[in-house]
Design a protein around this motif. Sequence first.
Motif, PDB file in Angstrom:
ATOM      1  N   ALA A  69       1.381 -29.125  15.628  1.00 55.74           N
ATOM      2  CA  ALA A  69       0.567 -28.282  16.755  1.00 55.74           C
ATOM      3  C   ALA A  69       0.582 -26.692  16.488  1.00 55.74           C
ATOM      4  O   ALA A  69      -0.481 -26.072  16.635  1.00 55.74           O
ATOM      5  N   ILE A  70       1.699 -26.436  15.921  1.00 52.03           N
ATOM      6  CA  ILE A  70       1.737 -24.970  15.769  1.00 52.03           C
ATOM      7  C   ILE A  70       1.050 -24.424  14.344  1.00 52.03           C
ATOM      8  O   ILE A  70       0.218 -23.401  14.504  1.00 52.03           O
ATOM      9  N   VAL A  71       1.020 -25.435  13.434  1.00 56.86           N
ATOM     10  CA  VAL A  71       0.205 -25.055  12.364  1.00 56.86           C
ATOM     11  C   VAL A  71      -1.387 -25.116  12.573  1.00 56.86           C
ATOM     12  O   VAL A  71      -2.111 -24.276  12.234  1.00 56.86           O
ATOM     13  N   LEU A  72      -1.836 -26.160  13.399  1.00 58.14           N
ATOM     14  CA  LEU A  72      -3.245 -26.450  13.746  1.00 58.14           C
ATOM     15  C   LEU A  72      -3.523 -25.054  14.611  1.00 58.14           C
ATOM     16  O   LEU A  72      -4.587 -24.291  14.565  1.00 58.14           O
ATOM     17  N   THR A  73      -2.502 -24.515  15.422  1.00 58.44           N
ATOM     18  CA  THR A  73      -2.833 -23.401  16.420  1.00 58.44           C
ATOM     19  C   THR A  73      -2.965 -22.052  15.404  1.00 58.44           C
ATOM     20  O   THR A  73      -3.789 -21.191  15.696  1.00 58.44           O
ATOM     21  N   HIS A  74      -2.166 -21.899  14.624  1.00 52.52           N
ATOM     22  CA  HIS A  74      -2.348 -20.555  13.774  1.00 52.52           C
ATOM     23  C   HIS A  74      -2.968 -20.616  12.720  1.00 52.52           C
ATOM     24  O   HIS A  74      -2.649 -19.682  11.614  1.00 52.52           O
ATOM     25  N   ARG A  75      -3.657 -21.709  12.340  1.00 52.44           N
ATOM     26  CA  ARG A  75      -4.361 -21.682  11.292  1.00 52.44           C
ATOM     27  C   ARG A  75      -5.618 -20.484  10.936  1.00 52.44           C
ATOM     28  O   ARG A  75      -6.085 -20.352  12.124  1.00 52.44           O
ATOM     29  N   LYS A  76      -6.054 -19.994   9.993  1.00 49.70           N
ATOM     30  CA  LYS A  76      -6.968 -18.952   9.837  1.00 49.70           C
ATOM     31  C   LYS A  76      -8.278 -19.744   9.698  1.00 49.70           C
ATOM     32  O   LYS A  76      -8.468 -20.706   8.922  1.00 49.70           O
ATOM     33  N   VAL A  83     -13.998 -17.185  12.998  1.00 51.64           N
ATOM     34  CA  VAL A  83     -13.442 -16.459  13.931  1.00 51.64           C
ATOM     35  C   VAL A  83     -12.790 -14.971  13.350  1.00 51.64           C
ATOM     36  O   VAL A  83     -11.963 -14.832  12.411  1.00 51.64           O
ATOM     37  N   HIS A  84     -13.192 -14.001  13.893  1.00 49.01           N
ATOM     38  CA  HIS A  84     -12.676 -12.810  13.645  1.00 49.01           C
ATOM     39  C   HIS A  84     -11.531 -12.339  14.229  1.00 49.01           C
ATOM     40  O   HIS A  84     -11.494 -12.509  15.358  1.00 49.01           O
ATOM     41  N   LYS A  85     -10.540 -11.877  13.532  1.00 48.52           N
ATOM     42  CA  LYS A  85      -9.053 -11.640  14.096  1.00 48.52           C
ATOM     43  C   LYS A  85      -9.216 -10.248  14.684  1.00 48.52           C
ATOM     44  O   LYS A  85      -9.938  -9.406  14.231  1.00 48.52           O
TER      45      LYS A  85
END
Length: 203
Positions: A162-169, A173-175
Amino acid sequence: MIQILAFYLFAIVVVASAAMTILARNPVHSVLWLILAFFNAAGLMVLAGAEFIAMLLVIVYVGAVAVLFLFVVMMLDIDFAELRAGVMRYAAVGLALAIALAAEIVIAVGAWQAGGIQLGRRIAPVDGAKPNIEALGELLYTRYLFVFEAAGFVLLVAMIGAIVLTHRKRGDVHKQNINRQINRRQKDATRNMKPPVGQGVEL
């Protein structure tokens, strides 16, 4: 006799409140029905002789649902004036539910004092003289130790996923650049445009 009566009472209320949790349109009412389902499930656990699991249901799940209820009220656009106006309209229903819960508690205590329901077979053999919590801990950390550790490992992998899927680039989507937003000058924030008539707006 009282054990069978309590079992059917708790089971019917659990199924009915679970159905109302799904069917209720108001999310606040849905959470209240879910809390009722947890309380009656705890009554079933008491009848089965699992007092520890019943206390976990009441303390952990109902406590977590109460926090969820708080966040739902805070995050949703709820008209509190309309909500307070409907209190007196549903006062009779609320009083009836309170009396029913009190009656269920009395029945559960009577069924527990009568000895609970004798289960047809046990999942694992335990000494009947041992308390429920001691027997549960002995089974978890002796006979089912590897299964218990595997369940914890699965939960750990799910949390990491869940953490990896949330923080993937993502490329689409522009940061957010916080330094650029802070250092932006006032004259760059807005532009005074005077578009000619009939030519629309420049994007």
